[in-house]
Design a protein around this motif. Structure first.
Motif, PDB file in Angstrom:
ATOM      1  N   LYS A  60       0.835  -1.191   0.000  1.00  0.00           N
ATOM      2  CA  LYS A  60       0.000   0.000   0.000  1.00  0.00           C
ATOM      3  C   LYS A  60       0.880   1.255   0.000  1.00  0.00           C
ATOM      4  O   LYS A  60       1.888   1.319   0.689  1.00  0.00           O
ATOM      5  CB  LYS A  60      -0.908  -0.003   1.235  1.00  0.00           C
ATOM      6  CG  LYS A  60      -1.914   1.142   1.242  1.00  0.00           C
ATOM      7  CD  LYS A  60      -2.773   1.084   2.488  1.00  0.00           C
ATOM      8  CE  LYS A  60      -3.767   2.240   2.506  1.00  0.00           C
ATOM      9  NZ  LYS A  60      -4.607   2.218   3.725  1.00  0.00           N
ATOM     10  N   ASP A  61       0.496   2.248  -0.761  1.00  0.00           N
ATOM     11  CA  ASP A  61       1.203   3.527  -0.895  1.00  0.00           C
ATOM     12  C   ASP A  61       2.528   3.406  -1.647  1.00  0.00           C
ATOM     13  O   ASP A  61       3.271   4.378  -1.762  1.00  0.00           O
ATOM     14  CB  ASP A  61       1.476   4.172   0.476  1.00  0.00           C
ATOM     15  CG  ASP A  61       0.192   4.493   1.219  1.00  0.00           C
ATOM     16  OD1 ASP A  61      -0.807   4.817   0.558  1.00  0.00           O
ATOM     17  OD2 ASP A  61       0.204   4.423   2.463  1.00  0.00           O
ATOM     18  N   ASP A  86      15.729  10.345  -8.176  1.00  0.00           N
ATOM     19  CA  ASP A  86      14.659  11.163  -7.608  1.00  0.00           C
ATOM     20  C   ASP A  86      15.265  12.143  -6.601  1.00  0.00           C
ATOM     21  O   ASP A  86      16.487  12.207  -6.435  1.00  0.00           O
ATOM     22  CB  ASP A  86      13.561  10.305  -6.979  1.00  0.00           C
ATOM     23  CG  ASP A  86      14.057   9.454  -5.807  1.00  0.00           C
ATOM     24  OD1 ASP A  86      15.149   9.753  -5.265  1.00  0.00           O
ATOM     25  OD2 ASP A  86      13.363   8.491  -5.427  1.00  0.00           O
ATOM     26  N   HIS A  87      14.433  12.906  -5.933  1.00  0.00           N
ATOM     27  CA  HIS A  87      14.909  13.938  -5.010  1.00  0.00           C
ATOM     28  C   HIS A  87      15.751  13.328  -3.886  1.00  0.00           C
ATOM     29  O   HIS A  87      16.795  13.883  -3.504  1.00  0.00           O
ATOM     30  CB  HIS A  87      13.721  14.699  -4.418  1.00  0.00           C
ATOM     31  CG  HIS A  87      12.901  15.424  -5.441  1.00  0.00           C
ATOM     32  ND1 HIS A  87      12.047  14.776  -6.314  1.00  0.00           N
ATOM     33  CD2 HIS A  87      12.805  16.756  -5.736  1.00  0.00           C
ATOM     34  CE1 HIS A  87      11.457  15.664  -7.089  1.00  0.00           C
ATOM     35  NE2 HIS A  87      11.898  16.869  -6.772  1.00  0.00           N
ATOM     36  N   GLY A  88      15.320  12.211  -3.368  1.00  0.00           N
ATOM     37  CA  GLY A  88      16.053  11.567  -2.287  1.00  0.00           C
ATOM     38  C   GLY A  88      17.413  11.068  -2.732  1.00  0.00           C
ATOM     39  O   GLY A  88      18.387  11.115  -1.965  1.00  0.00           O
ATOM     40  N   SER A 140      18.931   8.044   7.210  1.00  0.00           N
ATOM     41  CA  SER A 140      18.295   7.370   6.074  1.00  0.00           C
ATOM     42  C   SER A 140      16.785   7.574   6.081  1.00  0.00           C
ATOM     43  O   SER A 140      16.155   7.627   5.021  1.00  0.00           O
ATOM     44  CB  SER A 140      18.636   5.876   6.095  1.00  0.00           C
ATOM     45  OG  SER A 140      18.220   5.287   7.323  1.00  0.00           O
ATOM     46  N   GLU A 141      16.200   7.693   7.279  1.00  0.00           N
ATOM     47  CA  GLU A 141      14.748   7.912   7.372  1.00  0.00           C
ATOM     48  C   GLU A 141      14.360   9.252   6.747  1.00  0.00           C
ATOM     49  O   GLU A 141      13.289   9.380   6.134  1.00  0.00           O
ATOM     50  CB  GLU A 141      14.288   7.882   8.838  1.00  0.00           C
ATOM     51  CG  GLU A 141      14.389   6.533   9.511  1.00  0.00           C
ATOM     52  CD  GLU A 141      15.820   6.188   9.920  1.00  0.00           C
ATOM     53  OE1 GLU A 141      16.685   7.110   9.868  1.00  0.00           O
ATOM     54  OE2 GLU A 141      16.084   5.026  10.266  1.00  0.00           O
ATOM     55  N   VAL A 172       9.461  10.173  -0.581  1.00  0.00           N
ATOM     56  CA  VAL A 172       7.997  10.110  -0.522  1.00  0.00           C
ATOM     57  C   VAL A 172       7.389  11.471  -0.856  1.00  0.00           C
ATOM     58  O   VAL A 172       6.423  11.567  -1.623  1.00  0.00           O
ATOM     59  CB  VAL A 172       7.533   9.647   0.875  1.00  0.00           C
ATOM     60  CG1 VAL A 172       6.004   9.755   0.992  1.00  0.00           C
ATOM     61  CG2 VAL A 172       7.978   8.207   1.135  1.00  0.00           C
ATOM     62  N   ASP A 173       7.962  12.544  -0.275  1.00  0.00           N
ATOM     63  CA  ASP A 173       7.427  13.893  -0.499  1.00  0.00           C
ATOM     64  C   ASP A 173       7.641  14.358  -1.934  1.00  0.00           C
ATOM     65  O   ASP A 173       6.847  15.147  -2.462  1.00  0.00           O
ATOM     66  CB  ASP A 173       8.093  14.884   0.463  1.00  0.00           C
ATOM     67  CG  ASP A 173       7.744  14.602   1.919  1.00  0.00           C
ATOM     68  OD1 ASP A 173       6.737  13.901   2.157  1.00  0.00           O
ATOM     69  OD2 ASP A 173       8.483  15.069   2.807  1.00  0.00           O
ATOM     70  N   GLY A 174       8.719  13.906  -2.561  1.00  0.00           N
ATOM     71  CA  GLY A 174       8.999  14.315  -3.935  1.00  0.00           C
ATOM     72  C   GLY A 174       9.401  15.763  -4.086  1.00  0.00           C
ATOM     73  O   GLY A 174       9.116  16.392  -5.113  1.00  0.00           O
ATOM     74  N   LYS A 175      10.087  16.313  -3.071  1.00  0.00           N
ATOM     75  CA  LYS A 175      10.569  17.688  -3.159  1.00  0.00           C
ATOM     76  C   LYS A 175      11.774  17.871  -2.243  1.00  0.00           C
ATOM     77  O   LYS A 175      11.952  17.126  -1.279  1.00  0.00           O
ATOM     78  CB  LYS A 175       9.469  18.694  -2.797  1.00  0.00           C
ATOM     79  CG  LYS A 175       8.923  18.534  -1.395  1.00  0.00           C
ATOM     80  CD  LYS A 175       7.803  19.536  -1.136  1.00  0.00           C
ATOM     81  CE  LYS A 175       7.234  19.372   0.282  1.00  0.00           C
ATOM     82  NZ  LYS A 175       6.142  20.330   0.531  1.00  0.00           N
ATOM     83  N   PHE A 176      12.579  18.863  -2.578  1.00  0.00           N
ATOM     84  CA  PHE A 176      13.779  19.121  -1.784  1.00  0.00           C
ATOM     85  C   PHE A 176      13.424  19.962  -0.555  1.00  0.00           C
ATOM     86  O   PHE A 176      12.573  20.842  -0.630  1.00  0.00           O
ATOM     87  CB  PHE A 176      14.820  19.875  -2.621  1.00  0.00           C
ATOM     88  CG  PHE A 176      15.314  19.112  -3.810  1.00  0.00           C
ATOM     89  CD1 PHE A 176      16.102  17.989  -3.654  1.00  0.00           C
ATOM     90  CD2 PHE A 176      14.981  19.522  -5.098  1.00  0.00           C
ATOM     91  CE1 PHE A 176      16.554  17.284  -4.762  1.00  0.00           C
ATOM     92  CE2 PHE A 176      15.439  18.827  -6.200  1.00  0.00           C
ATOM     93  CZ  PHE A 176      16.221  17.699  -6.035  1.00  0.00           C
ATOM     94  N   PRO A 177      14.096  19.718   0.573  1.00  0.00           N
ATOM     95  CA  PRO A 177      13.873  20.553   1.759  1.00  0.00           C
ATOM     96  C   PRO A 177      14.237  22.004   1.467  1.00  0.00           C
ATOM     97  O   PRO A 177      15.274  22.286   0.849  1.00  0.00           O
ATOM     98  CB  PRO A 177      14.834  19.946   2.804  1.00  0.00           C
ATOM     99  CG  PRO A 177      15.085  18.546   2.329  1.00  0.00           C
ATOM    100  CD  PRO A 177      15.040  18.612   0.833  1.00  0.00           C
TER     101      PRO A 177
END
Length: 422
Positions: free
Chosen positions: A290-291, A374-376, A392-393, A400-405
């Motif tokens: 899931k997800d 990807d971003h990560g 790593s978390e 998951v967020d798909g964007k840079f901090p």
């Protein structure tokens, strides 16, 4: 950087004045008025205000010269922000050669030194050679020889001259964030041929000056606690500001040094393009957690054909799943944005951000899928290069967020790097 009250423009560059200047000018006017009280008790505050305004204009001219020279050297400036403790230009890109850096850096101090010469010259024209006397009694006797009004204007001219002289000389200290630090950066860049080495030298010099200032502040505290604490604060500010330049420099260099091959992963699923939609749904889609949002690459006859749009299967009636092959869901590689193995990671960041992509496909020299980024993955590559020690978390959450901090400033920095290549 942009903010405050817009107060016109020069050479097409809008000028913004920080609202805190109203408070600063008021404080300076009251503080400086004490010097004029004996000569003009009724208008001492007015003369204090004139001196404060001239002080503000000195800083404004310094930063305007910096912005105009930047534009003349091909560096795009979108705004001039005049703030207390100096000001700043909102620069869209960096200078492309050492001479441009030197020209931009020297323009501000030169304006301050010219204003200092103008101030001393004005005082000399009003009061004569007496202004160069080291005897304080000679200066005190000025009202008796040239009158109170001329003495006041002499004092105003001398104050502005001294302020600009100190400001100009202080800014030439060869350490970032001072203009002298940028001059040192330009010199080292010219000698070594490496901009990053120039910044590193200038930033280290800034940190060294900051440490020396804090040590001096600690010694001064023994006799003058307030003065010592002030010096410690200034040293801490210099050390931190120079450290910011060093961080930015190392990050920029890493973004240019790391390529797509170093950052990519094999985190995708290779699927036979000839299987039916029913088989794909049963063996892959229904088995995913899931997800989960996996990347599927379709392959047939030993060649990668494209990306499988798993979401698109919802648009096909389930009664047709058995008769239709996976070809119905494939988006060819030539129709999507991809990069090659040697593409700089800064370019990948810009592509992800501009196209709002979740990931980018990395293709090998023969056109097959070599990996995905990807971003990560980008954060993880930078973490490995710069030894950030990011958990790593946290990297997983970025995936998951798909964007840079936002605090990493990657998008802004990569946009500037891309602009500097043009």
């Amino acid at each position: 950087m942009r903010g405050g009250i817009r107060s016109g423009s020069i050479s097409g560059i809008p000028i913004y004045i920080d609202s805190s200047w109203f408070l600063v000018l008021g404080f300076l006017a009251v503080w400086l008025s004490a010097a004029y009280t004996k000569l003009s008790p009724s208008f001492s505050l007015g003369y204090g205000a004139i001196t404060a305004i001239l002080f503000f204009l000195s800083i404004a001219f310094n930063k305007i010269a910096h912005a105009i020279m930047s534009k003349a050297r091909g560096v795009e400036v979108s705004a001039i922000n005049i703030q207390f403790m100096g000001g700043a230009s909102t620069i869209e890109q960096e200078a492309k050669d050492p001479f441009a850096v030197f020209s931009i850096a020297i323009s501000g101090p030169l304006v301050s030194l010219v204003l200092s010469v103008i101030g001393f010259t004005a005082a000399w024209l009003i009061a004569g050679d007496v202004i160069f006397s080291n005897n304080p009694k000679t200066i005190e006797a000025l009202p008796d020889s040239i009158g109170s009004m001329r003495t006041i204007w002499t004092m105003i001219a001398l104050n502005i001259a001294r302020i600009n002289l100190i400001f100009g000389m202080f800014s030439l200290i060869p350490a970032l964030p001072f203009e002298g630090g940028h001059i040192l950066k330009a010199a080292v860049w010219k000698i070594t041929g490496d901009r990053f080495t120039g910044i590193r030298w200038a930033a280290r010099s800034g940190q060294f000056c900051g440490i020396l200032t804090m040590i001096l502040g600690g010694l001064v505290t023994l006799n003058s606690p307030i003065g010592g604490i002030f010096l410690i604060f200034i040293g801490w500010f210099l050390f931190g500001n120079a450290g910011g330049y060093l961080y930015l420099n190392n990050l920029q260099q890493a973004l240019l040094d790391i390529n797509a091959e170093a950052a990519m992963t094999r985190d995708f699923r290779l699927v036979d393009a000839e299987i039916s939609l029913r088989e794909f749904a049963d063996k892959f889609l229904l088995m995913e957690e899931k997800d989960a949002n996996p990347i599927y690459i379709a392959s047939s006859n030993g060649r990668d054909r494209g990306i499988i749009s798993a979401v698109a299967i919802r648009n096909i009636d389930s009664s047709e799943w058995q008769s239709k092959s996976l070809q119905a869901l494939i988006k060819p590689l030539d129709e999507i944005d991809t990069v090659d193995l040697k593409t700089q990671i800064s370019t990948v960041v810009n592509l992800l951000e501009q196209k709002q992509l979740r990931y980018v496909i990395v293709r090998s020299p023969v056109g097959s899928v070599a990996g995905v980024i990807d971003h990560g993955d980008i954060i993880k590559a930078l973490d490995s290069k710069l030894l950030w020690r990011i958990p790593s978390e946290y990297v997983k959450q970025i995936k998951v967020d798909g964007k840079f901090p936002a605090n990493f400033r990657l998008v802004e920095i990569c946009e500037q790097l891309e602009a500097s290549k043009q």
